[in-house]
Scaffold this motif. Structure first.
Motif, PDB file in Angstrom:
ATOM      1  N   SER A 182      34.419  35.467  40.682  1.00  0.00           N
ATOM      2  CA  SER A 182      33.892  35.940  39.411  1.00  0.00           C
ATOM      3  C   SER A 182      32.610  36.693  39.714  1.00  0.00           C
ATOM      4  O   SER A 182      31.631  36.105  40.198  1.00  0.00           O
ATOM      5  CB  SER A 182      33.608  34.769  38.465  1.00  0.00           C
TER       6      SER A 182
ATOM      7  N   LYS B 186      29.776  38.867  38.014  1.00  0.00           N
ATOM      8  CA  LYS B 186      29.232  39.185  36.700  1.00  0.00           C
ATOM      9  C   LYS B 186      30.262  38.903  35.601  1.00  0.00           C
ATOM     10  O   LYS B 186      30.525  39.733  34.724  1.00  0.00           O
ATOM     11  CB  LYS B 186      28.761  40.637  36.653  1.00  0.00           C
ATOM     12  N   LYS B 187      30.865  37.726  35.707  1.00  0.00           N
ATOM     13  CA  LYS B 187      31.847  37.214  34.757  1.00  0.00           C
ATOM     14  C   LYS B 187      33.152  38.004  34.758  1.00  0.00           C
ATOM     15  O   LYS B 187      34.001  37.804  33.871  1.00  0.00           O
ATOM     16  CB  LYS B 187      31.257  37.169  33.332  1.00  0.00           C
ATOM     17  N   GLN B 188      33.305  38.881  35.739  1.00  0.00           N
ATOM     18  CA  GLN B 188      34.524  39.667  35.852  1.00  0.00           C
ATOM     19  C   GLN B 188      35.403  39.084  36.950  1.00  0.00           C
ATOM     20  O   GLN B 188      34.976  38.980  38.099  1.00  0.00           O
ATOM     21  CB  GLN B 188      34.169  41.126  36.191  1.00  0.00           C
TER      22      GLN B 188
ATOM     23  N   VAL C  46      37.789  38.881  39.990  1.00  0.00           N
ATOM     24  CA  VAL C  46      38.115  39.806  41.083  1.00  0.00           C
ATOM     25  C   VAL C  46      38.905  39.047  42.138  1.00  0.00           C
ATOM     26  O   VAL C  46      38.467  37.981  42.581  1.00  0.00           O
ATOM     27  CB  VAL C  46      36.854  40.413  41.722  1.00  0.00           C
TER      28      VAL C  46
ATOM     29  N   PRO D 102      39.958  43.868  40.874  1.00  0.00           N
ATOM     30  CA  PRO D 102      39.375  43.332  39.641  1.00  0.00           C
ATOM     31  C   PRO D 102      40.382  43.464  38.494  1.00  0.00           C
ATOM     32  O   PRO D 102      41.279  44.316  38.544  1.00  0.00           O
ATOM     33  CB  PRO D 102      38.162  44.239  39.416  1.00  0.00           C
ATOM     34  N   THR D 103      40.253  42.619  37.483  1.00  0.00           N
ATOM     35  CA  THR D 103      41.180  42.720  36.347  1.00  0.00           C
ATOM     36  C   THR D 103      40.964  44.018  35.579  1.00  0.00           C
ATOM     37  O   THR D 103      41.885  44.550  34.970  1.00  0.00           O
ATOM     38  CB  THR D 103      41.009  41.522  35.407  1.00  0.00           C
ATOM     39  N   SER D 104      39.735  44.529  35.617  1.00  0.00           N
ATOM     40  CA  SER D 104      39.429  45.853  35.084  1.00  0.00           C
ATOM     41  C   SER D 104      38.304  46.426  35.929  1.00  0.00           C
ATOM     42  O   SER D 104      37.710  45.716  36.745  1.00  0.00           O
ATOM     43  CB  SER D 104      39.032  45.773  33.611  1.00  0.00           C
TER      44      SER D 104
ATOM     45  N   ALA E 156      35.256  47.306  37.873  1.00  0.00           N
ATOM     46  CA  ALA E 156      34.060  46.482  38.060  1.00  0.00           C
ATOM     47  C   ALA E 156      33.142  47.122  39.088  1.00  0.00           C
ATOM     48  O   ALA E 156      33.596  47.601  40.129  1.00  0.00           O
ATOM     49  CB  ALA E 156      34.455  45.078  38.516  1.00  0.00           C
TER      50      ALA E 156
ATOM     51  N   LYS F 279      32.339  51.556  41.877  1.00  0.00           N
ATOM     52  CA  LYS F 279      33.112  50.996  40.786  1.00  0.00           C
ATOM     53  C   LYS F 279      34.517  50.734  41.315  1.00  0.00           C
ATOM     54  O   LYS F 279      35.256  51.667  41.616  1.00  0.00           O
ATOM     55  CB  LYS F 279      33.159  51.958  39.602  1.00  0.00           C
TER      56      LYS F 279
ATOM     57  N   LYS G 235      41.549  48.335  40.324  1.00  0.00           N
ATOM     58  CA  LYS G 235      42.568  47.428  40.798  1.00  0.00           C
ATOM     59  C   LYS G 235      43.310  48.008  41.990  1.00  0.00           C
ATOM     60  O   LYS G 235      43.766  49.149  41.970  1.00  0.00           O
ATOM     61  CB  LYS G 235      43.557  47.097  39.681  1.00  0.00           C
TER      62      LYS G 235
END
Length: 680
Positions: free
Chosen positions: A454, A456-458, A460, A480-482, A484, A539, A542
């Motif tokens: 996780s 920054k709460k994202q 990965v 990452p799920t989106s 990041a 950045k 996925k």
């Protein structure tokens, strides 16, 4: 809500206790429970540890009456049935290893057996929390090392707090791996007794064999109870205050340096004394410095690490040069034929370097840890998973007289700390692969597998694919799920940057010809390096792919001129692996091999040799003795070198890590002298 607070609440500890923890390691390791391995080098070793090493350790604890000691302590009847008062710890360490292993390989039968052992440990505990079978079995006639009263000989002999430390480490591992509190409750009851007994205005002692300090810190992390941290710090600060020693005496026993009690820790600047005890102490100093912000303690442990790495570390990562006292020698005292290098010291060195990395974020600590892991540590266990080295030699020279003194791996030892220490270290390895700090994700070890982070709460997912350590092509898939934005920090090993060790103790004989290259999604990347890490700031989308190419040339290593035993010699290294020559591949001898400066080596993977290794070969001169004509000569012969960790798996015989680069002298040893040496 923080993970620590959640854990504290689960244990019924007041939430306010955790608020007192204001500082910690700037960098946090990704927990072993979050990393899944899938590689061909380490995963088979972890599986062997689970299927062979841990069951063999439990069986040997049963057969050698270590378990019986707990049963007799519960009954308050019988006679202590093993040799040493610290034999209890072999059960604790094996439970710790089994606990880590259960998180990797769930096993109801093993889990049930561990619970049975924990129940026996609990029954052996006295009502106030005291747990030490060497006294509890028969308090009127305790072990000779224990003293008549509790803690009376803790400074030098009893190991009461050493036993407690391993209990705490085992209990935390078991709780983290299983969520069960049965062993943790036993440990907390003992720790509360220790904290009530020792501290300002109470009993004071510098524990003779350190590890209780590390264990108390782990209990503090789980519970947030400040007494555990303050008692750990108290024990560390008690060193160097015992007036019974003569600080000017050269005798390590009289001046207390054997157990690092020769001066206050704040004044210590040199790795000294019993290597295992020392490195447990230095690990605890790093813990306490991180958790309390004690900059003076940090400065001390930094200086000690620098001394060790620049003057007291073997090329394989082994530590503890002197057999007498299993201890560090003087600066540059690194003999080969009498090298000690206790396996437990390698375990402790891994712990210490991980903590130093978490303090400073510098790859040099992981470089040393990697050197230990791939060389001086795994040499301690045979490929069968149930034969071990207590000490790890650097050279074995044979003769007819010395045949019986050749080392062989053993299934167990009277003092069997090393097998059980390995049993707990192996399955914890996933916890050393990755680390995080804010927006930085560190890749420290190159081991196939994946982890879910996780950042920054994202969420990965990071996946590694490689054939390390045999191949230097590394592939990382970032998912990452989106989209990041964060920094991926990939360690660029010192050995790939012309640095044999982060000091001038060892260096490569010639510079590397290739450079480390990095691609992202197939495109070459110009990267910056921070503290030995390639910083990949972008950045991430996925399934972005990072490819790192590490040069895997065969390198010749030379030692600092102050290391007398290695003068005029070279060692061989490819990637992180240090090599040796063994009798089996070299006509029965290795002490006659010469490796001139111009020697070139061929590397080839041999899947059927020693469970699969990359083997090195070269044509070199070797010294031959013609006994009939009373003459010597040199002839050309194929030198075959294998990874150091793999030696002594095919019988007894000669082995060497360091090779003379040229003939400068011939040492003639008579039969009479040899007999005299053996008799001695």
């Amino acid at each position: 809500m923080s993970k620590l607070l959640l854990t504290a609440l689960a244990l019924g500890v007041a939430a306010t206790a955790t608020a007192q923890q204001r500082t910690d390691y700037p960098i946090q390791a990704v927990a072993f429970t979050k990393v899944k391995l899938a590689d061909n080098f380490w995963l088979p070793r972890l599986k062997t540890n689970t299927e062979v090493t841990i069951p063999a350790s439990f069986e040997r604890c049963e057969a050698t009456n270590r378990v019986k000691n707990f049963e007799m302590a519960a009954a308050k009847s019988g006679k202590f049935a093993t040799t040493f008062p610290f034999d209890d710890t072999d059960i604790y360490k094996t439970i710790e290893g089994a606990s880590y292993s259960l998180s990797l390989y769930p096993d109801k039968k093993l889990e049930s057996y561990v619970d049975e052992l924990i129940a026996k440990v609990g029954k052996a505990q006295e009502p106030d929390g005291y747990l030490y079978t060497a006294r509890t079995i028969d308090p009127a006639h305790p072990h000779a090392w224990a003293g008549k009263e509790r803690w009376e000989k803790e400074r030098e002999l009893s190991h009461e707090l050493y036993n407690s430390g391993h209990l705490y480490e085992s209990a935390v591992a078991h709780y983290e791996a299983t969520g069960r509190k049965n062993l943790l409750d036993i440990a907390l009851k003992n720790a509360d007794l220790v904290c009530a007994t020792f501290g300002p205005g109470k009993r004071a002692v510098a524990p003779g064999h350190e590890i209780v300090e590390m264990g108390l810190v782990k209990l503090y992390r789980v519970t947030g109870k400040p007494e555990y941290l303050s008692t750990a710090k108290f024990f560390i600060e008690q060193r160097g205050h015992y007036q019974g020693y003569d600080p000017k005496s050269p005798d390590v026993w009289k001046n207390g340096s054997y157990w690092q009690d020769h001066k206050p820790v704040y004044d210590q600047r040199e790795a000294i004394g019993h290597a295992v005890r020392a490195e447990y102490l230095y690990s605890a100093m790093a813990d306490v410095a991180a958790l309390t912000g004690d900059k003076k303690m940090l400065a001390s442990v930094d200086s000690i690490w620098n001394n060790m790495v620049s003057k007291k570390l073997y090329v394989t990562g082994g530590t503890g040069a002197v057999p007498g006292g299993e201890r560090f020698g003087g600066n540059y005292e690194l003999p080969n034929t009498t090298a000690y290098n206790e396996t437990c010291a390698s375990v402790a060195n891994v712990y210490w370097n991980q903590r130093m990395f978490q303090l400073h974020g510098d790859s040099k600590y992981i470089d040393v840890m990697e050197k230990v892991l791939y060389n001086g540590l795994i040499s301690g266990v045979g490929l069968d998973g149930k034969s071990f080295f207590y000490s790890n030699a650097m050279q074995i020279k044979n003769s007819a007289v010395f045949k019986e003194s050749e080392p062989a791996r053993a299934g167990w030892f009277e003092c069997s700390c090393c097998p059980t220490n390995l049993a707990r270290l192996f399955p914890s390895l996933p916890g050393y692969v990755y680390a995080q700090k804010d927006n930085d994700v560190y890749v420290n070890l190159f081991i196939n597998g994946s982890t879910d982070l996780s950042v920054k709460k994202q969420p990965v997912r990071l996946t590694q694919q490689n054939n390390y350590p045999w191949n230097g092509d590394l592939k990382f898939t970032v998912a990452p799920t989106s989209t990041a934005e964060f920094n991926l920090l990939v360690r660029i090993p010192g050995w790939s940057r012309n640095e044999a060790i982060p000091s001038d103790l060892y260096s490569f004989a010639s510079p590397i010809t290739q450079q480390v290259s990095i691609k992202v999604n197939g495109k070459p990347l110009t990267y910056t390096v921070r503290n030995g890490y390639a910083v990949l700031a972008r950045k991430w989308r996925k399934n972005d792919v990072v490819e790192v190419a590490l040069p895997m040339e065969v390198r010749k290593v030379v030692a600092n001129p102050n290391v007398r035993d290695d003068a005029g010699k070279v060692a061989l290294q490819r990637g992180p692996i240090v090599y040796c020559a063994e009798w089996k591949d070299n006509g029965g001898k290795t002490s006659n091999i010469i490796v001139p400066a111009a020697t070139t080596f061929t590397a080839a993977f041999k899947p059927d040799v020693l469970n699969g290794i990359t083997e090195l070969t070269a044509t070199v001169p070797v010294v031959k003795v013609d006994a009939a004509n009373n003459s010597i000569s040199t002839v050309q012969q194929i030198l075959t070198a294998i990874p150091y960790y793999a030696w002594a798996n095919r019988g007894k015989g000669e082995m060497t890590v360091w090779f003379p680069a040229k003939i400068t002298d011939v040492d003639l040893v008579t039969q009479k002298v040899e007999e005299k040496i053996v008799a001695k």
